[in-house]
Enzyme design. Structure first.
Site, PDB file in Angstrom:
ATOM      1  N   CYS A 107       0.854  -1.194   0.000  1.00 45.02           N
ATOM      2  CA  CYS A 107       0.000   0.000   0.000  1.00 45.02           C
ATOM      3  C   CYS A 107       0.889   1.244   0.000  1.00 45.02           C
ATOM      4  O   CYS A 107       1.726   1.405   0.883  1.00 45.02           O
ATOM      5  CB  CYS A 107      -0.879  -0.024   1.244  1.00 45.02           C
ATOM      6  SG  CYS A 107      -1.710   1.541   1.579  1.00 45.02           S
ATOM      7  N   CYS A 111      -3.960   7.285  -1.614  1.00 44.01           N
ATOM      8  CA  CYS A 111      -5.252   7.351  -2.322  1.00 44.01           C
ATOM      9  C   CYS A 111      -6.394   7.837  -1.441  1.00 44.01           C
ATOM     10  O   CYS A 111      -7.384   8.359  -1.960  1.00 44.01           O
ATOM     11  CB  CYS A 111      -5.613   5.987  -2.889  1.00 44.01           C
ATOM     12  SG  CYS A 111      -4.225   5.067  -3.515  1.00 44.01           S
ATOM     13  N   THR A 198      -4.230   4.944   7.458  1.00 43.70           N
ATOM     14  CA  THR A 198      -3.183   4.615   6.483  1.00 43.70           C
ATOM     15  C   THR A 198      -2.259   5.810   6.242  1.00 43.70           C
ATOM     16  O   THR A 198      -2.741   6.898   5.925  1.00 43.70           O
ATOM     17  CB  THR A 198      -3.846   4.184   5.157  1.00 43.70           C
ATOM     18  OG1 THR A 198      -4.519   2.955   5.381  1.00 43.70           O
ATOM     19  CG2 THR A 198      -2.835   4.015   4.044  1.00 43.70           C
ATOM     20  N   GLU A 264      -0.254   1.846   9.216  1.00 42.36           N
ATOM     21  CA  GLU A 264      -1.505   2.286   9.842  1.00 42.36           C
ATOM     22  C   GLU A 264      -1.199   2.677  11.290  1.00 42.36           C
ATOM     23  O   GLU A 264      -0.358   2.051  11.934  1.00 42.36           O
ATOM     24  CB  GLU A 264      -2.586   1.192   9.844  1.00 42.36           C
ATOM     25  CG  GLU A 264      -3.345   1.072   8.540  1.00 42.36           C
ATOM     26  CD  GLU A 264      -2.570   0.339   7.459  1.00 42.36           C
ATOM     27  OE1 GLU A 264      -1.774  -0.566   7.824  1.00 42.36           O
ATOM     28  OE2 GLU A 264      -2.712   0.658   6.268  1.00 42.36           O
ATOM     29  N   HIS A 299     -13.308   5.383  -3.391  1.00 43.37           N
ATOM     30  CA  HIS A 299     -12.247   4.590  -2.768  1.00 43.37           C
ATOM     31  C   HIS A 299     -12.373   3.099  -3.084  1.00 43.37           C
ATOM     32  O   HIS A 299     -11.366   2.392  -3.152  1.00 43.37           O
ATOM     33  CB  HIS A 299     -12.272   4.840  -1.260  1.00 43.37           C
ATOM     34  CG  HIS A 299     -10.967   4.546  -0.600  1.00 43.37           C
ATOM     35  ND1 HIS A 299      -9.760   4.930  -1.141  1.00 43.37           N
ATOM     36  CD2 HIS A 299     -10.662   3.878   0.550  1.00 43.37           C
ATOM     37  CE1 HIS A 299      -8.783   4.522  -0.349  1.00 43.37           C
ATOM     38  NE2 HIS A 299      -9.300   3.878   0.680  1.00 43.37           N
ATOM     39  N   TYR A 303      -9.271   0.423  -5.073  1.00 41.94           N
ATOM     40  CA  TYR A 303      -8.665  -0.848  -4.649  1.00 41.94           C
ATOM     41  C   TYR A 303      -8.125  -1.684  -5.811  1.00 41.94           C
ATOM     42  O   TYR A 303      -7.642  -2.799  -5.601  1.00 41.94           O
ATOM     43  CB  TYR A 303      -9.637  -1.624  -3.749  1.00 41.94           C
ATOM     44  CG  TYR A 303      -9.382  -1.254  -2.300  1.00 41.94           C
ATOM     45  CD1 TYR A 303      -9.632   0.038  -1.855  1.00 41.94           C
ATOM     46  CD2 TYR A 303      -8.826  -2.147  -1.408  1.00 41.94           C
ATOM     47  CE1 TYR A 303      -9.350   0.408  -0.557  1.00 41.94           C
ATOM     48  CE2 TYR A 303      -8.546  -1.784  -0.099  1.00 41.94           C
ATOM     49  CZ  TYR A 303      -8.807  -0.510   0.318  1.00 41.94           C
ATOM     50  OH  TYR A 303      -8.511  -0.147   1.604  1.00 41.94           O
ATOM     51  N   CYS A 305      -5.525  -0.939  -6.788  1.00 37.52           N
ATOM     52  CA  CYS A 305      -4.129  -0.983  -6.312  1.00 37.52           C
ATOM     53  C   CYS A 305      -3.716  -2.421  -6.036  1.00 37.52           C
ATOM     54  O   CYS A 305      -2.574  -2.806  -6.255  1.00 37.52           O
ATOM     55  CB  CYS A 305      -3.962  -0.139  -5.066  1.00 37.52           C
ATOM     56  SG  CYS A 305      -4.865  -0.791  -3.634  1.00 37.52           S
ATOM     57  N   GLU A 453      -6.320  -5.395   4.659  1.00 39.63           N
ATOM     58  CA  GLU A 453      -6.790  -4.121   4.097  1.00 39.63           C
ATOM     59  C   GLU A 453      -7.772  -4.383   2.950  1.00 39.63           C
ATOM     60  O   GLU A 453      -8.760  -3.668   2.789  1.00 39.63           O
ATOM     61  CB  GLU A 453      -5.594  -3.305   3.598  1.00 39.63           C
ATOM     62  CG  GLU A 453      -5.951  -1.871   3.245  1.00 39.63           C
ATOM     63  CD  GLU A 453      -4.713  -1.021   3.039  1.00 39.63           C
ATOM     64  OE1 GLU A 453      -3.782  -1.477   2.343  1.00 39.63           O
ATOM     65  OE2 GLU A 453      -4.663   0.097   3.578  1.00 39.63           O
TER      66      GLU A 453
HETATM   67  C1  LIG Z   1      -5.218  -1.951   6.756  1.00 38.26           C
HETATM   68  C2  LIG Z   1      -6.360  -0.995   6.911  1.00 38.26           C
HETATM   69  C3  LIG Z   1      -6.230   0.319   6.441  1.00 38.26           C
HETATM   70  C4  LIG Z   1      -7.255   1.248   6.621  1.00 38.26           C
HETATM   71  N1  LIG Z   1      -7.069   2.552   6.222  1.00 38.26           N
HETATM   72  C5  LIG Z   1      -7.991   3.487   6.563  1.00 38.26           C
HETATM   73  C6  LIG Z   1      -7.770   4.869   6.303  1.00 38.26           C
HETATM   74  O1  LIG Z   1      -6.745   5.272   5.758  1.00 38.26           O
HETATM   75  N2  LIG Z   1      -8.706   5.774   6.667  1.00 38.26           N
HETATM   76  C7  LIG Z   1      -9.848   5.386   7.274  1.00 38.26           C
HETATM   77  O2  LIG Z   1     -10.655   6.253   7.597  1.00 38.26           O
HETATM   78  N3  LIG Z   1     -10.096   4.086   7.542  1.00 38.26           N
HETATM   79  C8  LIG Z   1      -9.205   3.131   7.206  1.00 38.26           C
HETATM   80  N4  LIG Z   1      -9.454   1.803   7.471  1.00 38.26           N
HETATM   81  C9  LIG Z   1     -10.659   1.471   8.210  1.00 38.26           C
HETATM   82  C10 LIG Z   1     -11.713   0.644   7.502  1.00 38.26           C
HETATM   83  O3  LIG Z   1     -12.531   1.458   6.702  1.00 38.26           O
HETATM   84  C11 LIG Z   1     -12.478  -0.099   8.615  1.00 38.26           C
HETATM   85  O4  LIG Z   1     -11.608  -1.104   9.103  1.00 38.26           O
HETATM   86  C12 LIG Z   1     -13.789  -0.673   8.167  1.00 38.26           C
HETATM   87  O5  LIG Z   1     -14.701   0.336   7.852  1.00 38.26           O
HETATM   88  C13 LIG Z   1     -14.375  -1.588   9.265  1.00 38.26           C
HETATM   89  O6  LIG Z   1     -14.449  -0.914  10.483  1.00 38.26           O
HETATM   90  P1  LIG Z   1     -13.816  -1.582  11.782  1.00 38.26           P
HETATM   91  O7  LIG Z   1     -12.430  -1.973  11.500  1.00 38.26           O
HETATM   92  O8  LIG Z   1     -14.066  -0.667  12.920  1.00 38.26           O
HETATM   93  O9  LIG Z   1     -14.609  -2.932  11.980  1.00 38.26           O
HETATM   94  P2  LIG Z   1     -15.948  -3.170  12.774  1.00 38.26           P
HETATM   95  O10 LIG Z   1     -16.872  -2.022  12.620  1.00 38.26           O
HETATM   96  O11 LIG Z   1     -15.628  -3.585  14.157  1.00 38.26           O
HETATM   97  O12 LIG Z   1     -16.537  -4.396  11.953  1.00 38.26           O
HETATM   98  C14 LIG Z   1     -16.269  -5.760  12.280  1.00 38.26           C
HETATM   99  C15 LIG Z   1     -17.413  -6.611  11.752  1.00 38.26           C
HETATM  100  O13 LIG Z   1     -18.626  -6.219  12.410  1.00 38.26           O
HETATM  101  C16 LIG Z   1     -19.625  -5.873  11.448  1.00 38.26           C
HETATM  102  N5  LIG Z   1     -20.369  -4.712  11.973  1.00 38.26           N
HETATM  103  C17 LIG Z   1     -19.870  -3.512  12.359  1.00 38.26           C
HETATM  104  N6  LIG Z   1     -20.854  -2.694  12.776  1.00 38.26           N
HETATM  105  C18 LIG Z   1     -21.995  -3.362  12.637  1.00 38.26           C
HETATM  106  C19 LIG Z   1     -23.357  -3.041  12.891  1.00 38.26           C
HETATM  107  N7  LIG Z   1     -23.733  -1.860  13.365  1.00 38.26           N
HETATM  108  N8  LIG Z   1     -24.281  -3.998  12.624  1.00 38.26           N
HETATM  109  C20 LIG Z   1     -23.921  -5.194  12.135  1.00 38.26           C
HETATM  110  N9  LIG Z   1     -22.649  -5.559  11.879  1.00 38.26           N
HETATM  111  C21 LIG Z   1     -21.695  -4.659  12.126  1.00 38.26           C
HETATM  112  C22 LIG Z   1     -18.851  -5.536  10.175  1.00 38.26           C
HETATM  113  O14 LIG Z   1     -19.635  -5.733   9.010  1.00 38.26           O
HETATM  114  C23 LIG Z   1     -17.669  -6.462  10.262  1.00 38.26           C
HETATM  115  O15 LIG Z   1     -17.996  -7.729   9.742  1.00 38.26           O
HETATM  116  C24 LIG Z   1      -8.446   0.847   7.250  1.00 38.26           C
HETATM  117  C25 LIG Z   1      -8.596  -0.479   7.691  1.00 38.26           C
HETATM  118  C26 LIG Z   1      -7.570  -1.390   7.541  1.00 38.26           C
HETATM  119  C27 LIG Z   1      -7.733  -2.780   8.072  1.00 38.26           C
HETATM  120  S1  SF4 Z   2      -6.226   2.420  -2.455  1.00 38.63           S
HETATM  121 FE1  SF4 Z   2      -4.752   0.806  -2.071  1.00 38.63          FE
HETATM  122  S2  SF4 Z   2      -2.695   1.697  -2.138  1.00 38.63           S
HETATM  123 FE2  SF4 Z   2      -4.188   3.355  -2.065  1.00 38.63          FE
HETATM  124  S3  SF4 Z   2      -4.258   3.852   0.106  1.00 38.63           S
HETATM  125 FE3  SF4 Z   2      -5.939   2.392  -0.261  1.00 38.63          FE
HETATM  126  S4  SF4 Z   2      -5.085   0.326   0.074  1.00 38.63           S
HETATM  127 FE4  SF4 Z   2      -3.363   1.807  -0.035  1.00 38.63          FE
END
Ligand SMILES: Cc1cc2nc3c(=O)[nH]c(=O)nc-3n(C[C@H](O)[C@H](O)[C@H](O)COP(=O)(O)OP(=O)(O)OC[C@H]3O[C@@H](n4cnc5c(N)ncnc54)[C@H](O)[C@@H]3O)c2cc1C
Ligand code: SF4
Length: 492
Positions: A107, A111, A198, A264, A299, A303, A305, A453
């Site tokens: 990554c 983006c 990220t 992250e 966004h 992906y 990417c 991710e």
């Molecule tokens: C490597 C990585 C990079 C990321 N980069 C960014 C970034 O740059 N900027 C950014 O803003 N975010 C980023 N994210 C965040 C990403 O958008 C979230 O991880 C994603 O939206 C899920 O939220 P959470 O991790 O809190 O999981 P959770 O909300 O805890 O979800 C876990 C599970 O529970 C379920 N769930 C959650 N809430 C509910 C509900 N109300 N009812 C029923 N089911 C539910 C989900 O569907 C999922 O299966 C990144 C995540 C990762 C892993």
């Molecule tokens: S689109 Fe892909 S490379 Fe760009 S920030 Fe997200 S995961 Fe990283």
């Protein structure tokens, strides 16, 4: 420190300039229980900085791929800071993303900010249209400053969220979603925490945005604001990655990909001040869902990417089969075809979404939401299958190989050279290096980017299923069926 409008720092051109621009910021970053003195020099952090640096170097090497003339400045700017003026602009973003995935195998972190600018461009326009607010002009001025300096801007959407069944104002602790704690004639103060951010430490600025649909009781949570990464009141807690300490052991084999990684961290905001000039939403809660949907629309097709990273994994799988002397076996070829088919399926959906973009009221283009969600939903599954097939072709040594120290050990080196050999004409070290790369991408540091991710970034799988379900036009499709079945002439 990047000071925003009026900032006199020199424009960043190359990866080297970019790395220099990150030095001396005195960020409060915690990693492995310690405050990091200078992130740029930390061996666990540096590969993630190198990945962002490649977004600058690509723009120098291949301006046709990674730069575009900005309508705001009339000058070429990095494509990561450009708001799409056409479907072709969105397709060009995808082309650049695939290329950067190929070049880094991970990554490259730039983006989220690009997609945030694109989403905010149209949403601020529509908020102003309804409320007579000045957000759109402020955003344009801010974007122009970012373009002039060629800064990295992180997009902070995901709140820590606490109890997932409750809205922000219903949480026992009001800080589980970022919110405004105070306002005066100078600006606002923000408190809360954003998770999984990220490239946040590798950015110059961060734009915080709401993470979900909000209601009238969530007004203080309906905030979009940009602040420098080194603004007072911010603490960063670095997320550790599988096998991350290998980069502190020295050597270049066991890390798998010595040059590049993702990043992250959790961003904790303790009354961070933002002047009004950098506030782009302030209480207009009814626009939060529009912002989240437009951001995720951009966004989710970003992906693609992962298809660039997939190209590296397919190459590694083919290479190890070659080193093992198995490349000509029909099932090996078939598995490589299967990996390629999956990889191109993800790319096809993402790039088709971009091609089908339409203009918004603001003039910027928004890609097709259904296909963006289909792209991202494929991405939540297919890289896992690619990883499985790569491990299949690699053989068990992908997880049982001895360390670099044994490969260099005076008593063991010759024995391991002899017994870990595949094809006689290939040095054992080459075979081990490819196996370590596959390990890195499917179990190690870069599996964070390639697998987890892919699953959760830009929303977990259910988030895409909800969007796909909303747009699947079942009544229309039932009508098609009724008409052909002779139940209903018109099908309406
Ligand atoms: C490597 C990585 C990079 C990321 N980069 C960014 C970034 O740059 N900027 C950014 O803003 N975010 C980023 N994210 C965040 C990403 O958008 C979230 O991880 C994603 O939206 C899920 O939220 P959470 O991790 O809190 O999981 P959770 O909300 O805890 O979800 C876990 C599970 O529970 C379920 N769930 C959650 N809430 C509910 C509900 N109300 N009812 C029923 N089911 C539910 C989900 O569907 C999922 O299966 C990144 C995540 C990762 C892993
Ligand atoms: S689109 Fe892909 S490379 Fe760009 S920030 Fe997200 S995961 Fe990283």
């Amino acid at each position: 420190m990047p000071l925003g409008n009026g900032d006199t720092a020199p424009r960043i051109q190359t990866g080297e300039d970019y790395i220099a621009s990150l030095r001396g910021r005195k960020l409060r970053v915690f990693l492995l229980g310690e405050l990091v003195e200078e992130p740029v020099d930390h061996p666990m952090i540096r590969p993630s900085i190198n990945a962002v640096a490649e977004t600058y170097d690509l723009a120098v090497r291949e301006p046709e791929t990674a730069t575009v003339v900005s309508p705001l400045t009339g000058k070429p700017v990095n494509r990561f800071l450009h708001v799409a003026q056409s479907a072709d602009d969105l397709v060009a973003q995808n082309t650049m993303q695939r290329k950067l995935g190929q070049n880094t195998g991970t990554c490259f972190q730039r983006c989220v900010g690009m997609d945030a600018f694109n989403a905010l461009y149209s949403v601020t326009y529509e908020i102003d249209e309804k409320h007579g607010t000045p957000y759109h002009e402020r955003l344009r001025a801010f974007l122009q400053t970012m373009q002039e300096h060629n800064y990295v801007v992180g997009g902070a959407m995901t709140d820590v969220k606490g109890d997932r069944s409750k809205a922000p104002h219903e949480q026992e602790d009001p800080d589980l979603f970022v919110h405004i704690t105070r306002k005066d004639d100078q600006g606002i103060w923000l408190k809360g925490a954003k998770a999984h951010q990220t490239g946040c430490i590798n950015s110059h600025w961060i734009i915080a945005m709401p993470t979900m649909r909000l209601g009238p009781n969530d007004e203080d949570y309906a905030v979009v604001a940009a602040f420098p990464v080194d603004a007072p009141g911010i603490t960063y807690v670095y997320g550790r990655q599988s096998c991350d300490t290998r980069s502190m052991e020295g050597g270049s084999i066991d890390v798998g990909n010595a040059s590049y990684s993702g990043q992250e961290a959790m961003v904790i905001l303790d009354d961070v001040f933002v002047p009004w000039s950098h506030v782009f939403m302030n209480g207009e809660y009814e626009f939060a869902s529009m912002l989240v949907e437009r951001f995720t629309c951009y966004h989710r097709r970003s992906y693609v990417c992962k298809t660039g990273v997939g190209d590296v994994l397919i190459g590694a799988a083919a290479q190890v089969a070659d080193y093992n002397g198995a490349e000509r076996a029909s099932h090996v070829k078939d598995k490589l075809v299967q990996m390629t088919h999956l990889n191109e399926t993800m790319f096809a959906a993402g790039v088709a979404s971009s091609y089908r973009a339409k203009p918004t009221k603001s003039g910027c283009y928004l890609n097709d939401d259904m296909l963006a969600n289909v792209c991202k939903h494929h991405v939540t599954k297919m890289p896992f299958e690619l990883g499985r097939l790569a491990q299949d072709l690699a053989g068990g040594l992908v997880s049982t190989a001895p360390s670099e120290k044994e490969l260099e050990h005076p008593e063991l080196a010759a024995l391991l050279e002899k017994y870990l050999k595949g094809r006689a004409d290939v040095p054992t070290e080459a075979r081990i290096r490819i196996l370590r790369l596959i390990e890195n991408m499917t179990m190690g540091r870069n599996a964070v980017g390639y697998l987890t991710e892919s699953l959760h970034g830009a929303g977990s799988p259910q988030a895409q299923r909800i969007q796909i379900g909303r747009q699947m036009e079942l009544d229309f499709k039932k009508g098609l069926a009724r008409r052909l079945a002779g139940i209903d002439e018109s099908g309406e």
